[in-house]
Structures are given as C-alpha cells and as structure tokens.
Design a protein around this motif. Structure first.
Motif, short mmCIF file in Angstrom:
data_model
loop_
_atom_site.label_atom_id
_atom_site.label_comp_id
_atom_site.label_asym_id
_atom_site.label_seq_id
_atom_site.Cartn_x
_atom_site.Cartn_y
_atom_site.Cartn_z
N ALA A 1 -65.91 -54.98 -24.67
CA ALA A 1 -64.57 -54.90 -24.09
C ALA A 1 -64.08 -53.45 -24.17
N PRO A 2 -63.61 -52.90 -23.06
CA PRO A 2 -63.06 -51.54 -23.10
C PRO A 2 -61.61 -51.57 -23.59
N ALA A 3 -61.20 -50.45 -24.19
CA ALA A 3 -59.81 -50.34 -24.66
C ALA A 3 -59.27 -48.96 -24.31
N LEU A 4 -58.00 -48.91 -24.02
CA LEU A 4 -57.29 -47.65 -23.80
C LEU A 4 -56.13 -47.64 -24.78
N LEU A 5 -56.15 -46.67 -25.70
CA LEU A 5 -55.13 -46.59 -26.74
C LEU A 5 -54.34 -45.30 -26.58
N SER A 6 -53.04 -45.40 -26.70
CA SER A 6 -52.18 -44.22 -26.71
C SER A 6 -51.98 -43.83 -28.17
N VAL A 7 -52.43 -42.62 -28.52
CA VAL A 7 -52.37 -42.15 -29.91
C VAL A 7 -51.31 -41.06 -30.01
N PRO A 8 -50.27 -41.28 -30.83
CA PRO A 8 -49.23 -40.25 -30.97
C PRO A 8 -49.77 -39.01 -31.68
N GLY B 1 -65.92 -42.79 -28.29
CA GLY B 1 -65.00 -42.79 -27.18
C GLY B 1 -64.71 -41.40 -26.64
N THR B 2 -63.69 -41.35 -25.80
CA THR B 2 -63.27 -40.11 -25.13
C THR B 2 -61.77 -39.96 -25.28
N VAL B 3 -61.33 -38.73 -25.52
CA VAL B 3 -59.91 -38.41 -25.64
C VAL B 3 -59.50 -37.59 -24.44
N THR B 4 -58.33 -37.92 -23.85
CA THR B 4 -57.80 -37.14 -22.74
C THR B 4 -56.33 -36.85 -22.99
N GLY B 5 -55.84 -35.81 -22.32
CA GLY B 5 -54.41 -35.56 -22.34
C GLY B 5 -53.72 -36.56 -21.42
N ILE B 6 -52.47 -36.79 -21.65
CA ILE B 6 -51.71 -37.76 -20.85
C ILE B 6 -51.33 -37.12 -19.52
N GLY B 7 -51.62 -37.84 -18.44
CA GLY B 7 -51.28 -37.36 -17.10
C GLY B 7 -52.04 -36.10 -16.70
N GLY B 8 -53.24 -35.89 -17.23
CA GLY B 8 -54.03 -34.72 -16.88
C GLY B 8 -53.66 -33.46 -17.66
N ALA B 9 -52.74 -33.60 -18.60
CA ALA B 9 -52.34 -32.44 -19.41
C ALA B 9 -53.43 -32.10 -20.42
N GLY B 10 -53.31 -30.95 -21.03
CA GLY B 10 -54.25 -30.55 -22.08
C GLY B 10 -54.10 -31.42 -23.31
N ILE B 11 -55.19 -31.51 -24.08
CA ILE B 11 -55.19 -32.33 -25.28
C ILE B 11 -54.36 -31.68 -26.39
N LEU C 1 -54.66 -39.98 -25.03
CA LEU C 1 -55.20 -41.30 -24.70
C LEU C 1 -56.63 -41.37 -25.22
N LEU C 2 -56.95 -42.46 -25.88
CA LEU C 2 -58.30 -42.69 -26.41
C LEU C 2 -58.94 -43.83 -25.64
N TYR C 3 -60.03 -43.53 -24.96
CA TYR C 3 -60.81 -44.53 -24.23
C TYR C 3 -62.03 -44.87 -25.08
N ARG C 4 -62.25 -46.15 -25.34
CA ARG C 4 -63.41 -46.53 -26.15
C ARG C 4 -63.77 -47.99 -25.92
N TYR C 5 -64.91 -48.39 -26.44
CA TYR C 5 -65.34 -49.78 -26.42
C TYR C 5 -65.08 -50.40 -27.78
N LEU C 6 -64.78 -51.67 -27.80
CA LEU C 6 -64.53 -52.38 -29.04
C LEU C 6 -65.81 -53.11 -29.46
N LEU C 7 -66.39 -52.66 -30.57
CA LEU C 7 -67.68 -53.18 -31.02
C LEU C 7 -67.62 -54.66 -31.37
N ASP C 8 -66.50 -55.13 -31.85
CA ASP C 8 -66.38 -56.54 -32.25
C ASP C 8 -65.92 -57.45 -31.12
N ALA C 9 -65.88 -56.95 -29.90
CA ALA C 9 -65.40 -57.75 -28.77
C ALA C 9 -66.44 -57.75 -27.65
N VAL C 10 -67.53 -58.48 -27.86
CA VAL C 10 -68.57 -58.60 -26.85
C VAL C 10 -68.11 -59.64 -25.82
N LEU C 11 -68.13 -59.25 -24.55
CA LEU C 11 -67.73 -60.16 -23.48
C LEU C 11 -68.91 -61.08 -23.15
#
Length: 165
Positions: free
Chosen positions: A105-112, A5-15, A125-135
């Motif tokens: 299935a894509p997922a967006l997770l908020s990681v504290p 997946g990909t990690v981003t800062g919240i609201g465009g902020a730094g990670i 924010l962690l953007y990733r695909y769920l391997l066990d959730a084939v659409l």
C-alpha cells in the motif's frame, strides 16, 4: 530492500535551504537514506538529492493468482421408476478460491518541519510504501451446482465470479 521512500517539497518548493546549500543546487526531491542514522542529518539526504527512491516491491506482487482452496463433489444415482421405466440423476458441485498479492500500500505523509522527525526546516511530503500493508486480491467462485439426467446436464445454480480487493 529499500523502502525508505522519497521526500519532496510541498507544491514543487525546495525541501530545505540548508540542503540546497550543502548540494550547491536547488533540491525539490530526494531519496530517503537506507540507513536509519542517515535520516537524521541533511548529509544523509544529500546523496539522494535530485532523484526519487527506486523501490523494488516485486516480491509483494504476483502475476498470476494461485489456487488456495478447491472443492468438487459428484453424486450419481439410478433407480427403476415403475416396471417399464428407469431414471438416473447426476448431481455435481464445485467451489474454488484463488489468492494473489497486488503490492504494498502506498502512503503520502505530510511531515512538519522543525520538529525533529526529519532534519528539514520546512514542511515536506514523504512518499513511501507501507511494509505491513500488503494488498491482496481474492477471486472466489461460489458453489456451482449442476443437475442432469441422461446425456446432458443443466445448470441448477449459475456460476458467478466475485473479485474482491
């Protein structure tokens, strides 16, 4: 296969300010390392800093649905009706089911931050695909029946197509 997946800062902020210092540039997006051991340290994210992860989910997609099941039955009968007339009856019935896959299935997770799940001090924010959730997609053509006599056939039940995701 890369599904980290990909990690981003919240609201465009730094990670994380420490990751910025390690890379010597502001980092607002980074690829999650392939190796699980690399996910525990900021150095693991430094290699993918500044670029999203590229995930090939092609094997979880089908361009054309395949026929999973099918059924067809035809019955014909002819018999005399009285002394001077005969009749015939044609019955036909058909059903088909097609199956295809539309990807993961894509997922967006908020990681504290600061809790040990990821090595970042701030929330991310962690953007990733769920391997066990084939659409999957199925199209089912329900039973269709025709009743006919002589040269032509007349629909007894209309053919309908139902797409289900």
């Amino acid at each position: 296969m890369r599904l980290g997946g990909t990690v981003t800062g919240i609201g465009g902020a730094g990670i994380d300010p420490a990751l910025d210092a390690l890379v010597e540039a502001p980092v607002t997006i980074a690829a999650v390392p392939d190796a699980p051991a690399g996910r525990d340290t900021l150095a693991g994210y430094a290699a993918g800093a500044g670029a999203p992860a590229v995930t090939d989910i092609g094997r979880y997609r089908s361009l054309q649905q395949r026929a999973a099941t099918g059924f067809r039955s035809t019955e014909r009968s002819a018999a005399p009706i009285g002394r001077t007339m005969s009749g015939s009856l044609n019955l036909s019935m058909e059903a088909q089911r097609n199956v295809g896959v539309n990807g993961l299935a894509p997922a967006l997770l908020s990681v504290p931050g600061g809790r040990g799940a990821l090595p970042f001090a701030d929330d991310v924010l962690l953007y990733r695909y769920l391997l066990d959730a084939v659409l999957r997609q199925r199209s089912i053509q329900p039973d269709a029946a025709w009743i006919g006599h002589g040269p032509g056939q007349y629909p007894a039940l209309g053919v309908e197509r139902h797409d289900q995701l």
